[in-house]
Design an enzyme around this catalytic site. Structure first.
Site, short mmCIF file in Angstrom:
data_model
loop_
_atom_site.label_atom_id
_atom_site.label_comp_id
_atom_site.label_asym_id
_atom_site.label_seq_id
_atom_site.Cartn_x
_atom_site.Cartn_y
_atom_site.Cartn_z
N ARG A 126 0.84 -1.21 0.00
CA ARG A 126 0.00 0.00 0.00
C ARG A 126 0.86 1.26 0.00
O ARG A 126 0.61 2.21 -0.75
CB ARG A 126 -0.90 -0.04 1.23
CG ARG A 126 -1.75 1.18 1.48
CD ARG A 126 -2.61 0.89 2.71
NE ARG A 126 -3.43 1.99 3.16
CZ ARG A 126 -3.02 2.91 4.04
NH1 ARG A 126 -1.80 2.84 4.52
NH2 ARG A 126 -3.83 3.86 4.41
N VAL A 161 4.02 1.56 -1.00
CA VAL A 161 4.74 1.71 -2.28
C VAL A 161 3.78 2.27 -3.34
O VAL A 161 4.12 3.21 -4.07
CB VAL A 161 5.33 0.34 -2.73
CG1 VAL A 161 5.84 0.43 -4.17
CG2 VAL A 161 6.45 -0.10 -1.79
N GLY A 179 16.20 -14.95 0.63
CA GLY A 179 16.17 -15.47 -0.75
C GLY A 179 15.69 -14.39 -1.71
O GLY A 179 16.26 -14.21 -2.80
N ASP A 205 11.38 -14.41 10.20
CA ASP A 205 12.55 -15.05 10.82
C ASP A 205 13.51 -14.06 11.48
O ASP A 205 14.33 -14.44 12.31
CB ASP A 205 13.33 -15.86 9.76
CG ASP A 205 12.46 -16.93 9.12
OD1 ASP A 205 11.44 -17.30 9.73
OD2 ASP A 205 12.80 -17.38 8.01
N GLY A 217 11.24 -20.18 11.99
CA GLY A 217 12.44 -19.34 11.99
C GLY A 217 13.54 -19.85 11.09
O GLY A 217 14.63 -19.28 11.07
N ALA A 258 9.22 -19.03 29.46
CA ALA A 258 9.42 -20.47 29.27
C ALA A 258 10.52 -21.00 30.20
O ALA A 258 11.38 -20.24 30.66
CB ALA A 258 9.78 -20.74 27.81
N ARG A 291 4.19 -33.42 26.13
CA ARG A 291 3.42 -33.23 24.90
C ARG A 291 4.19 -32.31 23.95
O ARG A 291 5.04 -31.54 24.39
CB ARG A 291 2.06 -32.57 25.20
CG ARG A 291 1.12 -33.42 26.01
CD ARG A 291 0.54 -34.57 25.18
NE ARG A 291 -0.48 -35.30 25.88
CZ ARG A 291 -0.25 -36.30 26.75
NH1 ARG A 291 0.99 -36.65 27.04
NH2 ARG A 291 -1.27 -36.92 27.32
O1 F6P Z 1 10.98 -17.75 6.07
C1 F6P Z 1 9.75 -17.79 6.68
C2 F6P Z 1 9.39 -19.21 7.02
O2 F6P Z 1 8.12 -19.21 7.65
C3 F6P Z 1 10.39 -19.98 7.87
O3 F6P Z 1 10.29 -19.66 9.23
C4 F6P Z 1 10.04 -21.40 7.56
O4 F6P Z 1 11.15 -22.25 7.75
C5 F6P Z 1 9.65 -21.34 6.11
O5 F6P Z 1 9.28 -20.00 5.84
C6 F6P Z 1 8.53 -22.24 5.72
O6 F6P Z 1 8.38 -22.17 4.34
P1 F6P Z 1 7.09 -22.61 3.55
O7 F6P Z 1 6.01 -21.61 3.85
O8 F6P Z 1 7.52 -22.58 2.14
O9 F6P Z 1 6.72 -23.97 4.06
#
Ligand code: F6P
Length: 323
Positions: free
Chosen positions: A21, A23, A104, A127, A170, A186, A247
């Site tokens: 939005r 951009v 990527g 991540d 992550g 935790a 669990r």
């Molecule tokens: O990069 C974001 C992410 O959610 C990572 O945390 C996870 O490893 C990956 O993408 C999962 O990828 P996909 O949605 O292709 O299964």
């Protein structure tokens, strides 16, 4: 400049729509035509461009996901795929591109920019592992979703005096796991940046039991050397030792699908606006991110050759706080 395009690529992240939005509306304000590319680099290769007007991005700032769609394109990793994308961009008369995504996606952006096509990146991944941005679009919302899950699991864990292995997303980064573990109180956390010793972890759980805790929450990052299921498998034979019944819960993509919170909407808006500003100044080949409280640009060459490091000192703090 007359015509630019914007795409979202890789895993979607809450706040991507707010960035689109920003951009689109700031681009139009510069007097440009703005196009959306559907399904990331796959759409770039296919020439799947749609004209975007101010109204086409109305009502999306609060929506998770991406209205443009996203993809992980294998073809764009090849030189041929990138050349096809370049041909499509030229055919459509598009002169610059904004790429909203993580590692990527920014590598792809860098490759295209190196081929002579001006690209600006916008830092977005849950991540939080992208060099050139202390915090990326989607992290805060994903963290809050993980936190809500931990809070809820704690309730049922306490009712049954159970331990829960909770797997967070992550990829190779322990950011979501570590921060949700600290914020969620935790008992233990397992991250890829530090080798897991399942024996030591079993002892930590036992100690929590002996301290009289009603539950033990162990947050496990998906990229750790022992993932949650593997740990559960290992602990199966030692369950008596743990004290707690055990669990496993995998949060998975639930973390990605939320409505962006205020932080992500504002961050995405500011990064999106800065990206078009950079293009208006003739700058490209950079990632727009957020460092030390400011909106910054970092050359893509640096972004792709470095890794965002996690502050593992916080792991020691998490241990102290869990006692
Ligand atoms: O990069 C974001 C992410 O959610 C990572 O945390 C996870 O490893 C990956 O993408 C999962 O990828 P996909 O949605 O292709 O299964």
């Amino acid at each position: 400049m007359k015509r630019i395009a914007v795409l979202t690529s890789g895993g979607d992240a809450p706040g991507m729509n707010a960035a689109i939005r920003a951009v689109v509306r700031t681009g139009i304000d510069y007097g440009w035509e703005v196009f959306g590319v559907r399904h990331g680099y796959a759409g770039l290769i296919a020439g799947d461009f749609i004209p975007m007007g101010r109204r086409s991005v109305g009502g999306i700032i609060q929506q998770g996901g991406t209205i443009l769609g996203s993809a992980r394109s294998e073809e764009f990793r090849t030189e041929e795929g990138r050349s096809r994308a370049l041909r499509e961009l030229n055919r459509a008369g598009i002169e610059a591109l904004a790429v909203i995504g993580g590692n990527g996606s920014q590598s792809g952006a860098y490759a295209l920019d190196q081929m002579g096509f001006p690209v600006v990146g916008i830092a977005s991944t849950i991540d939080n592992d992208l060099y050139g941005s202390d915090i990326t679009i989607g992290v805060d919302t994903a963290l809050n979703i993980a936190l809500e899950a931990l809070d809820r699991l704690k309730v049922t864990a306490s009712s049954h005096q159970r331990a829960f292995l909770v797997e967070t997303m992550g990829r190779n980064s322990g950011y979501l796991a570590l921060m949700s573990a600290i914020a969620g109180g935790a008992e233990a956390v397992v991250i890829p940046e530090v080798e897991t010793d399942p024996e030591a972890l079993a002892n930590e759980i036992r100690i929590a039991y002996e301290r009289g805790k009603a539950h033990a929450i162990i947050v496990v990052a998906e990229g750790a050397n022992y993932e949650a299921e593997a740990l559960a498998q290992y602990f199966k034979e030692h369950v008596q030792r743990l004290g707690f019944d055990l669990r496993v819960t995998t949060l998975g993509h639930v973390q990605r699908g939320g409505m962006p919170g205020a932080f992500d909407r504002l961050l995405a808006t500011r990064l999106g606006a800065r990206a078009t500003y950079e293009l208006s100044q003739g700058h490209h080949g950079v990632l727009v991110g957020h460092c030390r409280g400011e909106i910054t640009t970092t050359p893509h060459a640096e972004v792709v050759s470095n890794r965002q490091m996690l502050d593992t000192e916080l792991l020691a703090l998490a241990k102290v706080l869990a006692k």
